[in-house]
Design an enzyme around this catalytic site. Structure first.
Site, PDB file in Angstrom:
ATOM      1  N   GLY A  91       0.837  -1.211   0.000  1.00 34.49           N
ATOM      2  CA  GLY A  91       0.000   0.000   0.000  1.00 34.49           C
ATOM      3  C   GLY A  91       0.857   1.240   0.000  1.00 34.49           C
ATOM      4  N   ASN A  92       0.240   2.361   0.299  1.00 31.76           N
ATOM      5  CA  ASN A  92       1.012   3.599   0.409  1.00 31.76           C
ATOM      6  C   ASN A  92       0.418   4.488   1.500  1.00 31.76           C
ATOM      7  OD1 ASN A  92      -1.029   5.395  -0.844  1.00 31.76           O
ATOM      8  ND2 ASN A  92      -0.647   4.074  -2.615  1.00 31.76           N
ATOM      9  N   ARG A  93       1.047   5.632   1.730  1.00 31.87           N
ATOM     10  CA  ARG A  93       0.684   6.437   2.901  1.00 31.87           C
ATOM     11  C   ARG A  93      -0.406   7.474   2.619  1.00 31.87           C
ATOM     12  NH1 ARG A  93       5.874   8.951   4.708  1.00 31.87           N
ATOM     13  NH2 ARG A  93       4.473   9.939   6.206  1.00 31.87           N
TER      14      ARG A  93
END
Ligand SMILES: Cc1cc2nc3c(=O)[nH]c(=O)nc-3n(C[C@H](O)[C@H](O)[C@H](O)COP(=O)(O)O)c2cc1C
Length: 403
Positions: free
Chosen positions: A209-211
């Site tokens: 995923g990412n932030r």
């Protein structure tokens, strides 16, 4: 917007300020609007339906039984469909509570629940009632739902002292409604926004995923809806509540996003790609949870996802296409290259290496870039204010396209 020729449903509820609605209806008629009035049972104790019928030049709806006797079998749906806009004036604490919670237990509240078009609420009540946290919660909910709520005036109340809760004078209400409708520059425009991060599965329980928090895209969707746009939000993983005044489609992976975008893009006028989209996916995600054995190395092969912005840039005909460039270095240089490369109308560039703005933060700063124009610098502001700046530029582009 002028009210001339508009079909206006006026809903009168049981407050002492009901007497002012007679002058208000006269003003609407003078402005050449077509007016129909519906009143709650409580309202009829304050002002007679005959007065309202005479002034509005139309029969007044007061309850389901009377309407049925006149052969109007579904009067709440009929008036809801007829109206171009609806005004609740004066609005009691009671009707505000019902509207905020979808309660439809009489003709007025049923008609308001059945109304999808613009609603204007003019609260009037005692100052303690107005200050009550439950009333304030309900007012907040109405605003979140895209309903226009006028701020009550401060002044002499029926109780014999001054306080906040008075209904503003009819002329002021009329001007407020006209201003609200004029302040909706995106009315009639269909806006598609993507927000949040995508998740690429590694196995049934793990993902890459990412932030992204989704805050920027959500602020854009909310703000566009407040400006009158018909908004669809395609949301991946987000860390904040989703807006209630837009259509929401949830997605998880890049592939989901691509499918939904291809379905939605053709019927929209504007696409704002604020989602943080994964550049890669795991080539062969495991069907089973990968076991965590000592000394074992796990190797993942990542495959490049196609660039959605480029695909859509090639596909677009009339749409305004806005992309985001999250950069950690050479911000302007990289964003300018994206603008040229992807045939988009606007790139919003922000520096995600700074911890005080960008990912997860409530604030943002950066540049708005458009072909053949000097970049517009936006210094550090809240994400809703940043969203407003972007949408101002989008609106200018739409007006230019319209000729
Ligand atoms: C004399 C009198 C004045 C009232 N004035 C108000 C008012 O200004 N605002 C309000 O919210 N409620 C007021 N109320 C209370 C409402 O009439 C009451 O909550 C009623 O149930 C509202 O019904 P409705 O929302 O269906 O019209 C008043 C009641 C009385 C008896």
């Amino acid at each position: 917007m002028t009210l001339k020729g508009k079909k206006i449903a006026v809903y009168v509820t049981g407050g002492i300020a009901s007497y002012k609605v007679a002058s208000f209806v006269r003003l609407l008629i003078k402005a050449k609007a077509e007016v129909r009035v519906a009143m709650t049972a409580a309202a009829t104790s304050f002002i007679s339906p005959l007065t309202m019928a005479t002034l509005s030049k139309n029969p007044v709806l007061t309850n389901f039984d009377d309407a049925e006797q006149r052969g109007e079998f579904i009067p709440h749906i009929e008036i809801a469909r007829w109206a171009d806009l609806s005004i609740v004036i004066p609005a009691t604490a009671n009707i505000i509570g019902k509207m905020a919670n979808g309660i439809a237990d009489d003709l007025v509240s049923s008609a308001l629940t059945a109304t999808a078009k613009d609603k204007f609420v003019v609260p009037a009540m005692n100052d303690e009632m107005w200050a009550n946290p439950a009333v304030q919660r309900n007012v907040h909910q109405l605003k979140t739902d895209g309903i226009h709520v006028m701020e009550p005036a401060t002044g002499f109340l029926a109780e014999g002292y001054a306080g906040k809760g008075r209904m503003p004078e009819p002329q002021a209400v009329l001007e407020w409604i006209e201003k609200q409708t004029n302040d909706q520059p995106l009315r009639g425009i269909k806006v598609l926004v993507t927000a949040g991060g995508t998740q690429e599965p590694i196995d049934p329980v793990r993902f890459i995923g990412n932030r992204s928090s989704g805050k920027m895209g959500i602020a854009l969707a909310e703000n566009a809806a407040l400006q009158g746009a018909d908004v669809t939000l395609i949301a991946g993983m987000v860390t904040v509540d989703l807006p209630t005044n837009v259509n929401v489609i949830r997605i998880q992976t890049f592939a989901d996003l691509q499918t939904k975008l291809m379905e939605e893009f053709p019927q929209n006028d504007v696409l704002i790609m604020a989602a943080a989209v994964s550049d890669y996916h795991v080539e062969r995600p495991d069907d089973q949870k990968i076991k965590a054995n000592a000394n074992q190395q796990v190797q993942l092969t990542l495959k490049r996802n196609p660039n959605l912005l480029r695909m859509l840039g090639n596909q677009k005909h009339r749409q305004v296409l806005v992309g985001f460039a999250a950069e950690t270095d050479h911000l302007l240089q990289n964003a300018t290259a994206e603008l040229e490369d992807k045939k988009v109308d606007m790139i919003v560039a922000n520096d995600v290496s700074r911890s005080d703005i960008g990912f997860g933060s409530d604030q943002n700063a950066g540049y708005i870039l458009q072909p053949h124009q000097e970049p517009i610098k936006v210094s550090k502001v809240s994400k809703p204010v940043f969203a407003q700046r972007i949408l101002n530029e989008v609106e200018k582009l739409i007006r230019k396209e319209e000729g």
